[in-house]
Design an enzyme around this catalytic site. Structure first.
Site, mmCIF file in Angstrom:
data_model
loop_
_atom_site.group_PDB
_atom_site.id
_atom_site.type_symbol
_atom_site.label_atom_id
_atom_site.label_comp_id
_atom_site.label_asym_id
_atom_site.label_seq_id
_atom_site.Cartn_x
_atom_site.Cartn_y
_atom_site.Cartn_z
ATOM 1 N N LYS A 184 50.808 45.623 18.783
ATOM 2 C CA LYS A 184 49.716 44.931 18.107
ATOM 3 C C LYS A 184 48.613 44.996 18.601
ATOM 4 O O LYS A 184 48.400 44.770 19.770
ATOM 5 C CB LYS A 184 50.475 43.453 18.270
ATOM 6 C CG LYS A 184 49.609 42.106 17.841
ATOM 7 C CD LYS A 184 49.503 42.065 16.094
ATOM 8 C CE LYS A 184 48.649 40.691 15.846
ATOM 9 N NZ LYS A 184 49.376 39.396 16.152
ATOM 10 N N ASP A 317 53.573 33.220 10.779
ATOM 11 C CA ASP A 317 52.590 32.842 11.889
ATOM 12 C C ASP A 317 52.479 31.395 12.287
ATOM 13 O O ASP A 317 51.635 30.926 12.920
ATOM 14 C CB ASP A 317 51.271 33.524 11.399
ATOM 15 C CG ASP A 317 50.222 33.714 12.569
ATOM 16 O OD1 ASP A 317 50.946 33.839 13.696
ATOM 17 O OD2 ASP A 317 49.010 33.482 12.530
#
Length: 402
Positions: A184, A317
């Site tokens: 990421k 998220d």
């Protein structure tokens, strides 16, 4: 162990077709389907009376260690305390029907191994370790008055700071060394970071390409946090495969997604939750004020991407006490997408992004026996998936877990 589901109505998310059949699981896999299957000795038999069965859901953007919305404060928590919270959070995700999740920074091999060995109850966990961030980027939790950055591996946190081509190569290699399924990178500013702007771009093109090169050398891929069209387009041009959020993308972004065969992982529910509850769950006031910059644009970006044929994947998220809203993403996406397309985002599309096509997100023989028994038809009413109370049973690896 064997499990036989009789009189099921299997929904294939790839085609949208229903099949009236029995389904038998053995050794954690879908063993066979067909009418009138014979149950071997010791098989648990459940009569579904025509209930709809879908593959276990996949959430491709979670933070299982984010027990608070104050991500900067999380770095001072004891690792054992964070692990206890993570086990609770993962158990909740499984109960909501998510049998596989992709952690978008924070989780590590310890949590993944603990779940795989049955030490904690939760979804299969694919992790990236810590996200790569430039100094002052979305993964840098220091306030303006803090100079020293403590990157000690014992401490909880979502990001690690690395600047320059050589440093980002070393950081990517280190996360891959520890077993990361993907890398990421923070390619733009964000809501929860204290010193950057939403509309900033982060990392040079040379740094982004170096991260992609190292990750692809390990046969893995890069996911990028990015909001604005400028940040999204830079990331796609650098070879990044998965864009997280993308709330402010433009028509050129859509063209690049198609050209690069990349995926978009919108996370609409988190902005709604942060606006409504973020401060109560630890989000600092300056970060809360940033939410408006991306809140209203999310649905428009989703509609633009869907209309353009971009491959969309389910993500939530959520942070802190807001994890409970995980299924609400179904309802939000249903405002601009057909129910089957939303289901595909949480099954077949997500499986393809994760490199597990044919293994998860499907009810095909030979796949992992992860599936849900529903009280209703999700193609007629997405509320069946948006309300965890309408999930009658969760089956993971061929076992009834709820």
């Amino acid at each position: 162990m064997s499990l036989l589901l009789r009189d099921a109505l299997l929904l294939d998310p790839d085609t949208g077709d229903f099949t009236e059949t029995d389904l038998r699981c053995a050794d954690g896999r879908v063993a066979e389907t067909g009418r009138g299957l014979t149950a071997p000795d010791g098989t648990r038999v459940v009569d579904l009376a025509g209930a709809v069965v879908v593959p276990g859901l996949i959430d491709a953007h979670v933070h299982v260690t984010a027990a608070t919305a104050d991500l900067g404060g999380l770095t001072s928590w004891s690792p054992s305390y964070v692990a206890a919270h993570s086990a609770r959070i993962m158990g909740g995700m499984l109960a909501r029907g998510f049998t596989t999740v992709r952690d978008a920074s924070g989780a590590d091999y310890g949590l993944a191994d603990a779940q795989a060995e049955g030490l904690i109850r939760g979804p299969r966990l694919l992790f990236c370790g810590r996200a790569l961030s430039q100094t002052g980027g979305h993964g840098d939790s220091r306030g303006r008055g803090t100079r020293v950055h403590d990157d000690h591996p014992c401490c909880a946190g979502l990001g690690r700071v690395a600047d320059g081509v050589d440093a980002v190569r070393a950081a990517a290699r280190d996360e891959l060394r520890k077993g990361a399924h993907h890398i990421k990178v923070m390619a733009s500013g964000g809501v929860a970071s204290p010193t950057d702007r939403i509309d900033s771009t982060q990392y040079s093109m040379e740094e982004l390409r170096a991260i992609v090169e190292e990750t692809e050398a390990a046969n893995r891929y890069v996911a990028a946090h990015a909001y604005t069209a400028r940040a999204v387009n830079r990331a796609l041009e650098a070879g990044i495969r998965s864009i997280e959020h993308g709330n402010l993308l433009d028509d050129r972004s859509v063209e690049l997604f198609l050209e690069r065969d990349a995926f978009l992982v919108p996370t609409l529910v988190t902005y709604w939750a942060l606006k409504e509850e973020g401060v109560a769950h630890g989000l600092p006031e300056p970060s809360w004020r940033k939410v408006d910059a991306v809140l209203g644009a999310g649905l428009a970006a989703l509609e633009r991407a869907a209309r353009g044929g971009v491959r969309l994947v389910y993500g939530s998220d959520l942070l802190g006490g807001m994890h409970r809203h995980q299924n609400q993403e179904f309802r939000l996406r249903g405002e601009v997408q057909k129910p089957l397309d939303v289901l595909r985002a949480a099954t077949v599309n997500a499986a393809e992004l994760l490199g597990m096509a044919g293994e998860i997100g499907t009810l095909a023989v030979g796949a992992h026996a992860d599936l849900l028994v529903l009280d209703g038809d999700p193609l007629a009413d997405l509320g069946v998936l948006a309300d965890p109370g309408r999930i009658r049973h969760v089956v993971q690896a061929g076992e009834l877990v709820s």
